[in-house]
Design an enzyme around this catalytic site. Structure first.
Site, mmCIF file in Angstrom:
data_model
loop_
_atom_site.group_PDB
_atom_site.id
_atom_site.type_symbol
_atom_site.label_atom_id
_atom_site.label_comp_id
_atom_site.label_asym_id
_atom_site.label_seq_id
_atom_site.Cartn_x
_atom_site.Cartn_y
_atom_site.Cartn_z
ATOM 1 N N ASP A 72 -11.938 18.761 -6.860
ATOM 2 C CA ASP A 72 -11.223 17.562 -6.563
ATOM 3 C C ASP A 72 -11.663 16.655 -5.367
ATOM 4 O O ASP A 72 -11.190 17.412 -4.316
ATOM 5 C CB ASP A 72 -9.741 17.557 -6.690
ATOM 6 C CG ASP A 72 -8.946 16.283 -6.448
ATOM 7 O OD1 ASP A 72 -8.489 15.705 -7.550
ATOM 8 O OD2 ASP A 72 -8.441 15.840 -5.494
ATOM 9 N N LYS A 83 -12.296 9.527 -6.921
ATOM 10 C CA LYS A 83 -11.146 8.654 -6.993
ATOM 11 C C LYS A 83 -11.463 7.333 -6.125
ATOM 12 O O LYS A 83 -12.265 7.548 -5.416
ATOM 13 C CB LYS A 83 -9.875 9.142 -6.185
ATOM 14 C CG LYS A 83 -9.457 10.583 -6.512
ATOM 15 C CD LYS A 83 -8.158 10.775 -5.758
ATOM 16 C CE LYS A 83 -7.956 12.408 -6.006
ATOM 17 N NZ LYS A 83 -8.369 13.267 -5.055
ATOM 18 N N HIS A 107 -6.890 5.998 -6.843
ATOM 19 C CA HIS A 107 -6.247 7.081 -5.871
ATOM 20 C C HIS A 107 -4.663 6.450 -5.453
ATOM 21 O O HIS A 107 -3.989 7.331 -5.286
ATOM 22 C CB HIS A 107 -6.962 6.888 -4.618
ATOM 23 C CG HIS A 107 -6.885 8.108 -3.706
ATOM 24 N ND1 HIS A 107 -8.027 8.534 -2.998
ATOM 25 C CD2 HIS A 107 -6.000 8.937 -3.355
ATOM 26 C CE1 HIS A 107 -7.746 9.719 -2.496
ATOM 27 N NE2 HIS A 107 -6.505 9.819 -2.627
ATOM 28 N N TYR A 135 -12.309 10.901 1.110
ATOM 29 C CA TYR A 135 -12.693 12.107 2.039
ATOM 30 C C TYR A 135 -13.748 12.248 2.714
ATOM 31 O O TYR A 135 -13.867 13.165 3.437
ATOM 32 C CB TYR A 135 -12.375 13.414 1.072
ATOM 33 C CG TYR A 135 -11.109 13.332 0.117
ATOM 34 C CD1 TYR A 135 -9.835 12.680 0.636
ATOM 35 C CD2 TYR A 135 -10.916 14.372 -0.811
ATOM 36 C CE1 TYR A 135 -8.704 12.723 -0.327
ATOM 37 C CE2 TYR A 135 -9.773 14.299 -1.527
ATOM 38 C CZ TYR A 135 -8.816 13.568 -1.384
ATOM 39 O OH TYR A 135 -7.479 13.656 -2.129
#
Ligand code: NAP
Length: 274
Positions: free
Chosen positions: A43, A73, A106, A48
């Protein structure tokens, strides 16, 4: 690995590996470690800033692409129909893959009120086969209701903050009624208080398991998908060793009773971060 069948028939591992806050330079090694330990679901997210490292690890692992379940996402700043289609292309380019298994919104960002058109872009990506499933994250019941009313595809999952101190019973019940699987983020409460709670530590001691393993088992027995994060090799393996024991109904209830509606992250209704 136990699989969950999503509402479009796709199988998703019930335990995955999350890489939030793992910097690009560390994520490569961490994902390789996780894949070698036996995880088959990763994930990540655009925000990120580690999709390139994740993708490199997937390729170098030697594991066929179709044996790995990959989630990413669309970030808040990229919401909107055209913006989301473009953000998806950026993500798959960074990941170096030609499809993802699951693409999520998200956060709903209700004040921006663009999540329905963002969802329409996800539906288009799904129809084009660029993602094998589409879902949402951090959606509260009113946000889910709008997607169910205004969309044409039911999300396969809703990924939400969920752990013993925030057990999200109401959203879990709503999702179950509508065929949406709940996926827990921060399933270990980011390594905080739940891991040292006496109810958890006592159950763990009585079963010769660790507190983290007891919490992950609690998720699994609630039919929730969990994606614990760790960059520590021993914990990466520890978090996977949860299929050889069971919690009794009484132990499940004791853990359910720890709920305090305590968040470690933002409340989706109030999230403004772009
Ligand atoms: N959709 C969203 O908005 C959203 C938000 C947050 C997170 N997520 C996803 O959910 C994943 C997991 O959430 P998270 O990273 O916030 O928190 P988490 O998985 O609940 O906890 C991670 C923390 O717990 C520690 N830990 C891991 N295993 C442990 C064990 N067996 N014993 C003791 N400590 C342990 C880790 O330390 P070490 O790494 O130092 O071992 C790390 O500090 C993320 O990586 C991300 O993929 C999604």
């Amino acid at each position: 690995m136990q699989q969950v069948t999503l509402n479009n028939g796709l199988q998703m591992p019930q335990l995955g590996y999350g890489v939030f806050k793992v910097p690009e330079e560390e994520v490569y090694q961490a994902v390789l470690e996780a894949l070698h330990a036996g995880y088959r679901s990763i994930d990540t997210a655009m925000i990120y800033e580690n999709e390139a490292g994740v993708g490199r690890a997937l390729r170098d692992s030697g594991i066929p692409r179709d044996e790995i379940f990959l989630t990413t996402k669309v970030w808040n700043a990229d919401q909107g129909y055209a913006e989301t289609l473009a953000a998806f292309e950026t993500s798959v380019t960074k990941l170096g893959v030609d499809y993802v298994d699951l693409y999520l919104i998200h956060w709903p960002m209700p004040n921006d009120n663009r999540y329905v058109e963002t969802w329409q872009a996800l539906e288009e990506l799904y129809k084009q086969g660029k993602t094998k499933a589409i879902g949402v994250s951090n959606f509260h019941i009113p946000h889910l209701k709008r997607i169910l009313e205004e969309g044409t595809i039911v999300p396969v999952v809703n990924q939400i903050e969920l752990h013993p101190f925030l057990n999200q019973e109401e959203i879990r019940l709503f999702c179950k009624e509508h065929g949406i699987v709940v996926e827990a983020w921060s399933p270990l409460m980011k390594g905080r208080d739940a891991l040292t709670d006496p109810v958890i530590t006592q159950i763990a001691a009585s079963k010769n398991k660790t507190p983290a393993q007891v919490i992950l088992r609690w998720h699994l027995q609630h039919d929730v998908i969990a994606i614990p994060k760790s960059v520590t090799p021993s914990r990466i393996r520890e978090n996977l060793a949860v299929f050889d024991f069971e919690l009794s109904a009484d132990e499940m209830q004791q853990i359910d009773a720890l709920n305090q509606n305590q968040r470690t992250g933002s409340n989706p209704d109030e999230m403004h971060k772009k």
